[in-house]
Design a protein around this motif. Structure first.
Motif, PDB file in Angstrom:
ATOM      1  N   THR A 113     -21.958  -3.182  38.705  1.00 31.61           N
ATOM      2  CA  THR A 113     -20.903  -4.077  38.219  1.00 31.61           C
ATOM      3  C   THR A 113     -19.932  -4.426  39.350  1.00 31.61           C
ATOM      4  N   LYS A 114     -19.155  -5.479  39.140  1.00 32.90           N
ATOM      5  CA  LYS A 114     -18.182  -5.916  40.149  1.00 32.90           C
ATOM      6  C   LYS A 114     -17.065  -4.889  40.316  1.00 32.90           C
ATOM      7  N   ASP A 115     -16.552  -4.366  39.228  1.00 38.78           N
ATOM      8  CA  ASP A 115     -15.471  -3.377  39.222  1.00 38.78           C
ATOM      9  C   ASP A 115     -15.940  -2.147  38.446  1.00 38.78           C
ATOM     10  N   ILE A 116     -15.294  -1.012  38.702  1.00 39.63           N
ATOM     11  CA  ILE A 116     -15.652   0.191  37.953  1.00 39.63           C
ATOM     12  C   ILE A 116     -14.393   0.885  37.447  1.00 39.63           C
ATOM     13  N   THR A 117     -14.555   1.615  36.362  1.00 36.73           N
ATOM     14  CA  THR A 117     -13.516   2.473  35.806  1.00 36.73           C
ATOM     15  C   THR A 117     -14.117   3.870  35.678  1.00 36.73           C
ATOM     16  N   SER A 118     -13.360   4.882  36.113  1.00 35.08           N
ATOM     17  CA  SER A 118     -13.898   6.235  36.115  1.00 35.08           C
ATOM     18  C   SER A 118     -12.783   7.261  35.949  1.00 35.08           C
ATOM     19  N   ASN A 119     -13.172   8.447  35.501  1.00 36.27           N
ATOM     20  CA  ASN A 119     -12.240   9.573  35.433  1.00 36.27           C
ATOM     21  C   ASN A 119     -12.611  10.632  36.473  1.00 36.27           C
ATOM     22  N   LEU A 120     -13.481  10.278  37.416  1.00 36.36           N
ATOM     23  CA  LEU A 120     -13.963  11.196  38.437  1.00 36.36           C
ATOM     24  C   LEU A 120     -13.287  10.891  39.775  1.00 36.36           C
ATOM     25  N   PRO A 121     -12.434  11.806  40.280  1.00 35.15           N
ATOM     26  CA  PRO A 121     -11.789  11.553  41.570  1.00 35.15           C
ATOM     27  C   PRO A 121     -12.792  11.693  42.715  1.00 35.15           C
ATOM     28  N   GLY A 122     -12.492  11.070  43.829  1.00 34.98           N
ATOM     29  CA  GLY A 122     -13.340  11.188  45.011  1.00 34.98           C
ATOM     30  C   GLY A 122     -13.602   9.847  45.660  1.00 34.98           C
ATOM     31  N   TRP A 123     -14.541   9.865  46.605  1.00 35.87           N
ATOM     32  CA  TRP A 123     -14.895   8.664  47.370  1.00 35.87           C
ATOM     33  C   TRP A 123     -15.982   7.876  46.647  1.00 35.87           C
ATOM     34  N   TYR A 124     -15.794   6.563  46.600  1.00 38.16           N
ATOM     35  CA  TYR A 124     -16.762   5.649  46.004  1.00 38.16           C
ATOM     36  C   TYR A 124     -17.252   4.700  47.089  1.00 38.16           C
ATOM     37  N   LEU A 125     -18.532   4.382  47.066  1.00 30.73           N
ATOM     38  CA  LEU A 125     -19.118   3.458  48.028  1.00 30.73           C
ATOM     39  C   LEU A 125     -19.576   2.215  47.296  1.00 30.73           C
ATOM     40  N   LEU A 126     -19.236   1.055  47.843  1.00 29.90           N
ATOM     41  CA  LEU A 126     -19.692  -0.214  47.275  1.00 29.90           C
ATOM     42  C   LEU A 126     -20.527  -0.937  48.318  1.00 29.90           C
ATOM     43  N   LYS A 127     -21.742  -1.319  47.934  1.00 30.00           N
ATOM     44  CA  LYS A 127     -22.614  -2.143  48.771  1.00 30.00           C
ATOM     45  C   LYS A 127     -22.771  -3.481  48.073  1.00 30.00           C
ATOM     46  N   VAL A 128     -22.484  -4.562  48.796  1.00 24.46           N
ATOM     47  CA  VAL A 128     -22.628  -5.897  48.215  1.00 24.46           C
ATOM     48  C   VAL A 128     -23.611  -6.716  49.045  1.00 24.46           C
ATOM     49  N   THR A 129     -24.246  -7.666  48.378  1.00 21.24           N
ATOM     50  CA  THR A 129     -25.131  -8.616  49.024  1.00 21.24           C
ATOM     51  C   THR A 129     -24.600 -10.004  48.740  1.00 21.24           C
ATOM     52  N   ALA A 130     -24.444 -10.795  49.793  1.00 18.45           N
ATOM     53  CA  ALA A 130     -23.949 -12.159  49.653  1.00 18.45           C
ATOM     54  C   ALA A 130     -25.110 -13.126  49.366  1.00 18.45           C
ATOM     55  N   LYS A 131     -24.763 -14.332  49.033  1.00 19.59           N
ATOM     56  CA  LYS A 131     -25.738 -15.373  48.740  1.00 19.59           C
ATOM     57  C   LYS A 131     -26.685 -15.612  49.916  1.00 19.59           C
ATOM     58  N   ASN A 132     -26.199 -15.393  51.166  1.00 23.17           N
ATOM     59  CA  ASN A 132     -27.030 -15.609  52.348  1.00 23.17           C
ATOM     60  C   ASN A 132     -27.948 -14.419  52.643  1.00 23.17           C
ATOM     61  N   GLY A 133     -27.897 -13.352  51.810  1.00 23.45           N
ATOM     62  CA  GLY A 133     -28.747 -12.181  51.996  1.00 23.45           C
ATOM     63  C   GLY A 133     -28.136 -11.092  52.864  1.00 23.45           C
ATOM     64  N   CYS A 134     -26.986 -11.371  53.472  1.00 26.54           N
ATOM     65  CA  CYS A 134     -26.321 -10.369  54.313  1.00 26.54           C
ATOM     66  C   CYS A 134     -25.583  -9.354  53.429  1.00 26.54           C
ATOM     67  N   MET A 135     -25.469  -8.108  53.914  1.00 22.68           N
ATOM     68  CA  MET A 135     -24.865  -7.032  53.140  1.00 22.68           C
ATOM     69  C   MET A 135     -23.648  -6.439  53.844  1.00 22.68           C
ATOM     70  N   ARG A 136     -22.833  -5.779  53.047  1.00 19.78           N
ATOM     71  CA  ARG A 136     -21.669  -5.064  53.559  1.00 19.78           C
ATOM     72  C   ARG A 136     -21.414  -3.854  52.672  1.00 19.78           C
ATOM     73  N   SER A 137     -20.921  -2.777  53.276  1.00 17.49           N
ATOM     74  CA  SER A 137     -20.556  -1.560  52.528  1.00 17.49           C
ATOM     75  C   SER A 137     -19.114  -1.205  52.800  1.00 17.49           C
ATOM     76  N   GLU A 138     -18.423  -0.745  51.803  1.00 15.13           N
ATOM     77  CA  GLU A 138     -17.041  -0.265  51.926  1.00 15.13           C
ATOM     78  C   GLU A 138     -16.934   1.037  51.178  1.00 15.13           C
TER      79      GLU A 138
END
Length: 75
Positions: free
Chosen positions: A50-75
């Motif tokens: 999903t685009k956004d998340i809701t959680s009750n679990l503390p800690g680090w979350y990683l998001l990987k996205v893919t753009a329309k051009n096929g390129c990716m990014r992680s945060e």
């Protein structure tokens, strides 16, 4: 003419805080680029698509996205 479009998408995350009064936190993602795929990993390595998340679990979350051009990014 051949054009080059290899720029990864820009990505911004807005984090939240779990408190005694608020037991869930939300992480919101935003990008001016056309994102076609979202993949979150929580601290337990569970994945969410999903685009956004809701959680009750503390800690680090990683998001990987893919753009329309096929390129990716992680945060």
């Amino acid at each position: 003419r051949i054009l080059l479009d290899t720029l990864p998408p820009s990505l911004q995350l807005q984090a939240d805080t779990i408190t005694c009064a608020r037991t869930n936190a939300r992480v919101i993602s935003s990008s001016p680029d056309s994102i076609v795929n979202y993949k979150w990993l929580n601290p337990l390595q569970d994945s969410f698509l999903t685009k956004d998340i809701t959680s009750n679990l503390p800690g680090w979350y990683l998001l990987k996205v893919t753009a329309k051009n096929g390129c990716m990014r992680s945060e």
